[in-house]
Write a protein that holds these residues in place. Structure first.
Motif, short mmCIF file in Angstrom:
data_model
loop_
_atom_site.label_atom_id
_atom_site.label_comp_id
_atom_site.label_asym_id
_atom_site.label_seq_id
_atom_site.Cartn_x
_atom_site.Cartn_y
_atom_site.Cartn_z
N GLY A 6 -68.42 40.81 -53.33
CA GLY A 6 -67.75 40.99 -54.62
C GLY A 6 -67.65 39.72 -55.43
N ARG A 7 -68.57 38.78 -55.21
CA ARG A 7 -68.54 37.50 -55.93
C ARG A 7 -69.73 37.39 -56.86
N ARG A 67 -66.14 30.76 -55.04
CA ARG A 67 -65.44 31.76 -54.26
C ARG A 67 -64.34 32.48 -55.05
N SER A 68 -64.01 31.93 -56.21
CA SER A 68 -62.96 32.54 -57.02
C SER A 68 -63.17 32.15 -58.48
N LYS A 74 -60.92 30.81 -60.25
CA LYS A 74 -60.29 29.50 -60.41
C LYS A 74 -61.27 28.38 -60.12
N GLU A 75 -62.05 28.51 -59.04
CA GLU A 75 -63.04 27.49 -58.72
C GLU A 75 -64.10 27.39 -59.81
N ARG A 76 -64.54 28.54 -60.32
CA ARG A 76 -65.54 28.54 -61.39
C ARG A 76 -65.02 27.82 -62.62
N ASP A 77 -63.82 28.20 -63.06
CA ASP A 77 -63.27 27.63 -64.29
C ASP A 77 -62.96 26.14 -64.13
N GLU A 78 -62.54 25.75 -62.92
CA GLU A 78 -62.24 24.33 -62.69
C GLU A 78 -63.47 23.48 -62.90
N LEU A 79 -64.63 23.98 -62.46
CA LEU A 79 -65.86 23.21 -62.62
C LEU A 79 -66.39 23.29 -64.04
N LEU A 80 -66.50 24.52 -64.58
CA LEU A 80 -67.17 24.70 -65.88
C LEU A 80 -66.32 24.25 -67.05
N PHE A 81 -65.02 24.52 -67.00
CA PHE A 81 -64.17 24.21 -68.14
C PHE A 81 -63.31 22.97 -67.93
#
Length: 324
Positions: free
Chosen positions: A64-65, A111-112, A114-121
């Protein structure tokens, strides 16, 4: 670096490992018609000479990722340093420096959200030397994952392939939730897909029978598959290119299915963004790449434009440890 030529038995062994990375050498030997010792010896030699490794991978869609491709344009003075930093992150699958040395292409499996947004934004946007960042969500895979490029080598006969192929995963229904024991097992297999049951038992603290049950469950659910890492130059594939295709929506599926059949293509997926199909492919030479672009891609109905970027250096490939 020059590599020794690979003979037909080497190629058969590589394709056998692509079909089932955990197949016992005894089963591979029986299918190939050679001794167990010959297969083991060939594997050790290929590991030493062309860096052959079997790695356990996860199909993120079964969990589901989402998976992402991130393109970063940065100043030349920071490109290699940033690429190395991205390679050390556990949520990056591969990191490549492309043409000109100012673009980095990074495969991400956060994995979440939050992890995506922390890196990209967060982190990347605050890096002063990063000029632009674009993120492309992988929407539909046409080729890749468990379908590695070695599956196209045809080193094995159809009967040999059938004898080595593991059972197909169960039909996809919903998502799979991993527990701590699954995560521990997968962490070991990411580093060595052929780790023995005894080694997996020692590392995870589970009994050998429990490890085997979990392995079988993860594979039958389609969560766990195995890929083969090796130096592509050993097969005469000196040119690695990423192609970003802009395709008319009506032709998206047809183009994707067609390029998936091309022997040069090792990965192809529909993605978000202005270019809606991304391809990673390998070629013998720049002339081969030119012929592919003009004769194969150019002939496809619906392809409106193509952006080509040559990979200059693979900083990280498949594993969670950066390649040096």
């Amino acid at each position: 670096m020059e590599f020794p030529p690979l003979d037909p038995l080497d190629l058969q062994l590589l394709q056998a490992l692509q079909l089932d990375g955990r197949a016992p050498f005894s089963r591979i030997a029986a299918v190939l018609g050679v001794s167990d010792q010959t297969v083991a010896r060939r594997y050790r030699r290929l590991h030493k000479t062309v860096g052959v490794r079997v790695l356990g991978m996860t199909d993120e869609t079964r969990l589901g990722r989402q998976s992402w491709l991130v393109r970063l344009h940065c100043t030349p003075d920071v490109a290699e340093q940033l690429a190395d930093a991205l390679a050390k992150r556990p949520d990056t699958l591969y990191v490549t420096l492309t043409s000109g040395g100012t673009e980095i292409v990074c495969g991400m499996r956060p994995r979440s959200r939050k992890e995506r947004d922390e890196l990209l934004f967060g982190r990347l946007q605050r890096t002063r030397q990063v000029v632009t960042v674009s993120a492309h969500c992988l929407l539909h895979s046409f080729y890749g994952g468990s379908l590695g490029w070695l599956s196209k080598s045809n080193a094995l006969t159809p009967d040999q392939q059938a004898a080595l192929c593991p059972p197909s995963p169960q039909p996809f229904e919903g998502t799979v939730t991993l527990d701590a024991a699954d995560e521990a097992l997968l962490a070991v297999l990411r580093r060595d897909g052929r780790a023995t049951l005894t080694d997996l038992q020692k590392t995870t603290g589970q009994s050998e029978s429990a490890v085997k049950r979990r392995l079988d469950s993860l594979r039958s659910a389609g969560v766990l598959y195995f890929d083969v890492q090796y130096d592509h130059e050993s097969l005469g594939q000196d040119v690695n290119a990423m192609l970003w295709l802009t395709v008319a929506p009506r032709a998206l599926a047809d183009v994707g299915r067609t390029v998936a059949e091309h022997p040069e293509v090792q990965f192809a997926s529909a993605v978000t963004g202005r270019a809606n199909i991304v391809i990673s492919a390998r070629f013998r030479s720049s002339d081969h790449l030119y012929a592919y672009l003009s004769e194969r891609i150019g002939a496809l109905d619906g392809v409106q434009s193509v952006e080509t970027a040559l990979a200059l250096r693979q900083v990280k490939q498949l594993t969670y440890e950066p390649n040096r």
